[in-house]
Design a protein around this motif. Structure first.
Motif, PDB file in Angstrom:
ATOM      1  N   THR A 220      47.057  62.701  -7.869  1.00  0.00           N
ATOM      2  CA  THR A 220      47.329  63.402  -6.605  1.00  0.00           C
ATOM      3  C   THR A 220      48.801  63.952  -6.432  1.00  0.00           C
ATOM      4  OG1 THR A 220      48.743  61.077  -6.021  1.00  0.00           O
ATOM      5  CG2 THR A 220      46.316  61.367  -5.045  1.00  0.00           C
TER       6      THR A 220
ATOM      7  N   SER B 248      36.680  62.713  -4.020  1.00  0.00           N
ATOM      8  CA  SER B 248      36.808  62.489  -5.647  1.00  0.00           C
ATOM      9  C   SER B 248      36.053  61.236  -6.199  1.00  0.00           C
ATOM     10  CB  SER B 248      38.181  62.066  -5.652  1.00  0.00           C
ATOM     11  OG  SER B 248      38.549  61.958  -7.119  1.00  0.00           O
TER      12      SER B 248
ATOM     13  N   THR C  79      40.950  57.226  -9.659  1.00  0.00           N
ATOM     14  CA  THR C  79      41.814  57.874  -8.860  1.00  0.00           C
ATOM     15  C   THR C  79      42.353  59.019  -9.324  1.00  0.00           C
ATOM     16  OG1 THR C  79      42.436  55.339  -8.244  1.00  0.00           O
ATOM     17  CG2 THR C  79      44.046  57.110  -7.981  1.00  0.00           C
TER      18      THR C  79
ATOM     19  N   TRP D 230      39.118  58.677  -2.337  1.00  0.00           N
ATOM     20  CA  TRP D 230      40.203  59.675  -2.085  1.00  0.00           C
ATOM     21  C   TRP D 230      39.421  60.940  -1.786  1.00  0.00           C
ATOM     22  CZ3 TRP D 230      45.256  59.868  -2.257  1.00  0.00           C
ATOM     23  CH2 TRP D 230      46.092  58.612  -2.551  1.00  0.00           C
ATOM     24  N   TYR D 231      39.967  61.837  -1.022  1.00  0.00           N
ATOM     25  CA  TYR D 231      39.430  62.952  -0.692  1.00  0.00           C
ATOM     26  C   TYR D 231      40.518  64.126  -0.631  1.00  0.00           C
ATOM     27  CZ  TYR D 231      35.709  60.414   1.486  1.00  0.00           C
ATOM     28  OH  TYR D 231      34.588  59.440   1.820  1.00  0.00           O
TER      29      TYR D 231
ATOM     30  N   TRP E 262      45.602  65.698  -0.644  1.00  0.00           N
ATOM     31  CA  TRP E 262      44.878  64.524  -0.928  1.00  0.00           C
ATOM     32  C   TRP E 262      45.051  63.374   0.253  1.00  0.00           C
ATOM     33  CZ3 TRP E 262      41.189  64.424  -4.616  1.00  0.00           C
ATOM     34  CH2 TRP E 262      41.449  65.444  -5.732  1.00  0.00           C
ATOM     35  N   TRP E 263      44.086  62.814   0.741  1.00  0.00           N
ATOM     36  CA  TRP E 263      44.034  61.863   1.800  1.00  0.00           C
ATOM     37  C   TRP E 263      42.904  60.806   1.337  1.00  0.00           C
ATOM     38  CZ3 TRP E 263      39.474  60.587   4.709  1.00  0.00           C
ATOM     39  CH2 TRP E 263      39.762  59.291   5.711  1.00  0.00           C
ATOM     40  N   ARG E 264      43.445  59.495   1.505  1.00  0.00           N
ATOM     41  CA  ARG E 264      42.939  58.457   0.997  1.00  0.00           C
ATOM     42  C   ARG E 264      42.318  57.276   2.151  1.00  0.00           C
ATOM     43  NH1 ARG E 264      45.461  53.281  -2.578  1.00  0.00           N
ATOM     44  NH2 ARG E 264      43.537  52.447  -3.054  1.00  0.00           N
TER      45      ARG E 264
END
Length: 681
Positions: free
Chosen positions: A661, A654, A658, A622-623, A614-616
């Protein structure tokens, strides 16, 4: 039912385990009388069924490594390791059921499968060795026999000797109960049944010992996949993966001469050292007949030895140091390696075999370094650094096999308050230091005198938090065609070679050593440098940093990178750390996605990889980002987000909430060959 388990034929499954061990009717005459006739008939049928014997033999061959490991772990740990290895093999090779000696000797074995009967015979044979006198237990087995070699499993890490010592404190039945639980996966009832049939009388004590060991580290067992199971499956307990050293060369030579009728023994300048005794990390036991006082000093290596060979490693290092001619000092160093005197601290590095040197060692260095007398020796497979400082004596032994011109370029001579002083290989032309965390800074020249460097920062004592990671940058026209290459001090006797492999889109010469100090290499290493701290003291010869993917992230965030760090030890194994490097992230900001122990991943033998995390973004969105290596042509995510892409990278946004993660994304990659792979586990 648990793997390898079986149901009891005479007790209800609900009966408490402790009652099974305490009821005298189960292990006594009543039980034997009840089961004797059935056992006799069953075992006679096995004896007459030739097909069953052949079928069991095939089963034993298929499970041979596991069965030998089982026998090895139950045998008395105090048994000399060479003899313990051969005895374990002998017990398994002698466990084929259906022989006449089985008849009437296995009360309660009726109904057992052939595989279970094989395991029973192995356990019973190992327990007999545990109960026997020391002399009988150590007697050579009929087969197999080994002449001229001493065999023992590789030395393990810090945890393997600890659990071996813990097992050694148990009785034979207690050790068998614990090993059967963890290694064979038997449930408590299955363990009790097997031990009863094997002839163990005090089942309750055996169970109590196994429970006590399982309750505390490093042996805590929480079921399949536990730390205890991984430890018992380590190479340290594998009697099928062996190191070989010569046996008592002097005694063997004397017997050969006696057999030939020789009447004179010629004096030889080099006194060979025998290799009998227990080659374990707990110390070196040398038989009295092999305690040879080394009269000759270690062998000197000519200054130009490395110029006359195509092979560059520790064997061709020139002898250097102001005290190379001090025979009193160098003899003390050799004696400390042969059989350390009382008061000498001996430290065995990861992967280094214990025991005296193989033959007369070669002298690489002898001199005074920071008020300490230091002697560096090698026997071709190991380095030994002997130090006399402040009235104390210390011997550090490290593995040195599988070295090449770069990984054999630097050895730590001394660690002190002023820093670390290293001895460089004679083929090194230039030396410098650099901070791996600051790729834009230029390297700083490092003064070298007769191969010995000026003090450089000790990575083990520099600022915490990975603020700085000092490394050595060397140049050698002979070793790397004049291209700089990097070495890291990871707390070992010898330094570890650092390499870098760029992604397929980047032009590359195919030689990682050349790329280790390029701009791109230094950038990637600066973001993954903190990994090195987790690899200290692992006996590594090389750490490769493979940037297997890079791509632009959404919202114009910049380029993200994927790195797989593979740490190669000298046994062919190594740890693997996969990291995602967000744009502009420093080393502390890198995300560790996977961490594996003893894995071939990210090496020539396993160079297909896919991973996801996951990357924010700065916007707060979030991706799910996934990446694959060179031969990946499609990525598919099935959870917690679904989507696919005909490419080596996949980015899924996403929904508004949230995401979790901590949940492991489920991703699959399709390769050019049509096969599929999943993330590393």
């Amino acid at each position: 039912m648990p793997r390898g388990g079986h149901e009891s034929a005479s007790e209800p499954t609900a009966e408490p385990v402790r009652d099974l061990g305490s009821d005298p009717s189960i292990g006594g005459r009543t039980r034997r009388a009840r089961a004797g006739l059935a056992d006799l008939a069953d075992l006679c049928r096995r004896r007459l069924d030739g097909r069953a014997v052949h079928r069991t033999e095939a089963l034993m061959v298929g499970r041979y490594p596991e069965l030998v490991r089982l026998a090895y772990l139950i045998l008395p740990p105090g048994l000399e390791r060479h003899r313990r290895v051969l005895t374990a093999h002998a017990l398994v090779q002698d466990a084929l059921p259906g022989r006449w000696r089985d008849v009437g000797r296995r009360p309660g074995a009726a109904g057992m499968s052939d595989a279970e009967l094989v395991r029973l015979r192995i356990v019973r044979g190992a327990l007999l060795r545990c109960r026997s006198t020391r002399r009988w237990a150590a007697r050579p087995a009929a087969l197999p026999q080994v002449w001229g070699l001493r065999l023992f499993p590789p030395t393990g890490g810090a945890d393997e000797p600890a659990i071996e010592q813990a097992l050694g404190r148990l009785s034979g039945p207690g050790r068998a109960a614990y090993v059967l639980r963890v290694l064979e996966g038997l449930d408590p009832v299955g363990v009790v049944e097997l031990l009863l049939i094997a002839g163990v009388e005090d089942i309750a004590s055996a169970e109590a010992e196994a429970d006590a060991l399982a309750a505390g580290p490093p042996a805590r067992a929480d079921g399949p996949g536990s730390a205890a199971e991984r430890l018992l499956h380590a190479a340290h307990f594998d009697p099928c993966t062996l190191r070989a050293t010569p046996s008592d060369l002097l005694r063997r030579r004397r017997r050969r001469r006696t057999a030939l009728g020789a009447v004179a023994v010629a004096a030889v300048p080099a006194v060979l050292v025998s290799y009998v005794g227990d080659a374990t990390g707990s110390g070196t036991h040398v038989a009295p007949a092999a305690r040879v006082v080394v009269q000759a000093p270690p062998r000197m290596v000519p200054a130009g030895a490395w110029t006359t060979t195509t092979r560059l490693d520790f064997d061709v290092w020139s002898t250097r140091g102001a005290r190379a001619g001090d025979q009193a000092l160098t003899r003390r160093a050799v004696r400390a390696w042969v059989e350390p005197e009382a008061g000498t601290i001996v430290a065995l590095g990861q992967g280094a075999a214990a025991g005296p040197p193989i033959g007369l060692p070669r002298l690489l260095y002898a001199g005074d370094v920071a008020e300490a007398a230091v002697v560096l020796l090698t026997d071709g497979t190991r380095l030994a650094r002997y130090t006399e400082e402040h009235g104390g004596r210390r011997l550090d032994v490290a593995a040195a096999d599988d070295s090449d011109a770069r990984s054999a370029s630097a050895v730590v001579l001394h660690r002190g308050v002023a820093g670390v002083r290293m001895l460089l290989a004679p083929w090194v032309d230039e030396a410098a230091t650099r901070d791996l965390r600051r790729p834009d800074d230029k390297s700083r020249p490092l003064p070298v005198t007769d191969g010995t460097t000026a003090p450089m920062p000790d990575p083990g004592t520099v600022a915490k938090g990975c603020a700085t990671v000092p490394v050595l940058e060397l140049v050698s026209r002979r070793a790397a065609d004049g291209h700089p290459y990097l070495l890291a001090d990871l707390g070992e006797v010898s330094a570890t070679h650092l390499t870098y492999m760029p992604p397929p889109e980047f032009a590359h010469t195919g030689r990682p050593a050349e790329a280790a100090s390029t701009e791109r290499a230094l950038t990637v290493w600066s973001r993954t440098a903190c990994v090195l701290e987790t690899l200290r003291g692992r006996g590594l010869r090389l750490v490769d940093n493979w940037e297997f993917a890079h791509f632009d992230l959404p919202e114009a965030a910049g380029e993200g990178m994927w790195s797989c760090v593979h740490a190669f030890d000298r046994r062919g194994g190594g740890d693997v750390v996969v990291q995602f490097l967000p744009p502009g992230a420093n080393a502390a900001g890198a995300q560790t996605v996977e961490r594996l122990a003893d894995s071939p991943a990210c090496s020539r033998s396993a160079n297909d990889i896919v991973t996801a995390t996951w990357w924010r973004a700065r916007s707060g969105a979030w991706y799910l980002v996934a990446a694959g290596s060179r031969d990946v042509v499609k990525l598919t995510a099935s959870a917690p987000l679904t989507g696919s892409a005909d490419a080596r990278q996949l980015i899924l946004k996403s929904p508004g909430t949230t995401p979790n993660t901590t949940a492991r994304p489920k991703v699959m990659a399709t390769l050019k060959s049509g096969g599929t792979i999943k993330p590393l586990t």
